[in-house]
Design an enzyme around this catalytic site. Sequence first.
Site, mmCIF file in Angstrom:
data_model
loop_
_atom_site.group_PDB
_atom_site.id
_atom_site.type_symbol
_atom_site.label_atom_id
_atom_site.label_comp_id
_atom_site.label_asym_id
_atom_site.label_seq_id
_atom_site.Cartn_x
_atom_site.Cartn_y
_atom_site.Cartn_z
ATOM 1 N NE ARG A 131 0.684 27.309 58.531
ATOM 2 C CZ ARG A 131 1.524 28.238 58.966
ATOM 3 N NH1 ARG A 131 2.157 29.003 58.107
ATOM 4 N NH2 ARG A 131 1.706 28.398 60.242
ATOM 5 C CD GLU A 185 -2.474 -4.337 48.183
ATOM 6 O OE1 GLU A 185 -3.696 -4.084 48.115
ATOM 7 O OE2 GLU A 185 -1.838 -4.384 49.263
ATOM 8 C CE LYS A 225 -5.896 3.955 46.992
ATOM 9 N NZ LYS A 225 -4.647 3.802 47.701
ATOM 10 C CD GLU A 253 -9.484 5.075 55.282
ATOM 11 O OE1 GLU A 253 -8.734 5.677 56.052
ATOM 12 O OE2 GLU A 253 -9.155 4.071 54.652
ATOM 13 N NE ARG A 267 -8.756 5.922 50.530
ATOM 14 C CZ ARG A 267 -8.056 6.970 50.116
ATOM 15 N NH1 ARG A 267 -8.593 8.167 50.121
ATOM 16 N NH2 ARG A 267 -6.827 6.840 49.688
ATOM 17 C CG ASN A 302 -8.803 -1.683 54.582
ATOM 18 O OD1 ASN A 302 -7.677 -1.541 54.108
ATOM 19 N ND2 ASN A 302 -9.282 -0.915 55.523
ATOM 20 C CG HIS A 325 -3.631 -4.759 58.304
ATOM 21 N ND1 HIS A 325 -4.686 -3.886 58.175
ATOM 22 C CD2 HIS A 325 -2.743 -4.411 57.341
ATOM 23 C CE1 HIS A 325 -4.444 -3.036 57.187
ATOM 24 N NE2 HIS A 325 -3.266 -3.339 56.656
ATOM 25 C CG HIS A 333 1.059 -5.009 52.634
ATOM 26 N ND1 HIS A 333 0.251 -4.910 53.749
ATOM 27 C CD2 HIS A 333 0.322 -4.558 51.582
ATOM 28 C CE1 HIS A 333 -0.924 -4.404 53.384
ATOM 29 N NE2 HIS A 333 -0.906 -4.173 52.079
#
Length: 373
Positions: free
Chosen positions: A129, A193, A235, A245, A250, A254, A261, A274
């Site tokens: 956990r 990015e 970020k 999100e 956030r 994108n 995508h 990517h």
Amino acid sequence: MKTEIIRSMHGAYRVISGKGLIASTGKLMAAPGVLPRGIIRGRTKVMVVAQSRVLALYGKPLLRSLAASGFKTTIHRLPDGERAKSQTELFRLYQALLRARFDRSDAVLALGGGVTGDLCGFAASTYLRGLAFVNVATTLLAQVDSAVGGKTGINLPEGKNLAGTFYPARLVLADSGVLQTLPERDFRASLAEVVKYGVIRNAALFRKLEKNAGKILRRDQALLAEIIHACIRIKARVAERDERETKGERMILNYGHTFGHAFEKAAGYKGLLHGEAVSVGMAAAGRLAVRLGLWPAAEAWRQEKLLVRLGLPVRLERTFKIQALLKAMQHDKKRSSGKLRFVLPVRIGKVIVRQDVAPKIIGQILKDVGGKS
Ligand SMILES: NC(=O)c1ccc[n+]([C@@H]2O[C@H](COP(=O)([O-])OP(=O)(O)OC[C@H]3O[C@@H](n4cnc5c(N)ncnc54)[C@H](O)[C@@H]3O)[C@@H](O)[C@H]2O)c1
Ligand SMILES: [Zn+2]
């Protein structure tokens, strides 16, 4: 060396960037407040998880520094590539932790890119956990994106990132020195990015990229360190305001990704990296913003010029059918919120989100960036 403190529901954590940090990993990990239960010299265990290539390049200084600070290390190797983010590798890592008798006072350390970090973060958040996670990010993408903000995950046979948690590392290290050994194409793709951060939030960063494109491609370490820090800050602030999100903030991260995508999916995740897909995606989003009267054409042109100077594509270089791309976008939409949303610039440094764009216009934009009817 620059430190950014990021608030999260798991407490504040540190992202440290700079040149040559790897050799100080042990010291930085042993600092008060990093490991929640402190360290017991000679007893606290660290599972160092890495792909062979990265371990061969940077394992030695890292292990030496951990030993010097009194940590007991075990090495766990991952296979290369995206397949390391799999159910098989997740369970193999759990078993390695069990075998070495790791408990909640120990730590998992990822040495590598986004694949290694995502897998280790997920394992660390679920093994017993949750035990401490440290992310030594060695790719540009990991340093400016995946290691910051707390998303972890693995891929399932049905798709990418389908299982995961929000669980930030206690400590993230972004050493700009290690970027020297990255393959050229990966390095360039990740610059997409970086451009993204400039367009969505920071005009000064965008201008710095315009002024120094050549120096960036030559991987000037001091300059890269500055740029990486600027990206981490952006970020960090976005992730802090919308950690899980849920508030839509956030979403601006994108930018270029709704189109990107679709390109990746239509390419079958092969042949197009990517970052390359995101680069064409930003060019497409820029054109869409201009078409909708939101963004001056001159600024969209500046964005395309910068991407090209950084060696990134702004048009699809293979045959992609517009219908297939539209279908891929619909699929992406189903996975997110039911609405096809676009992040669109209104000026360099500021974006808005629009979800009311007519499919016909999207089709035209796809044609403009090289989609075929
Ligand atoms: N968690 C998030 O928020 C988030 C965000 C974006 C992307 N991601 C994930 O990140 C992953 C992609 O990450 P990536 O682009 O870092 O790829 P990666 O982790 O696959 O690394 C790319 C390749 O470079 C090698 N490598 C790493 N560091 C190196 C170095 N310094 N020198 C030489 N070789 C090195 C790796 O072994 C690998 O072969 C994807 O799985 C994606 O889903 C996650
Ligand atoms: Zn991305």
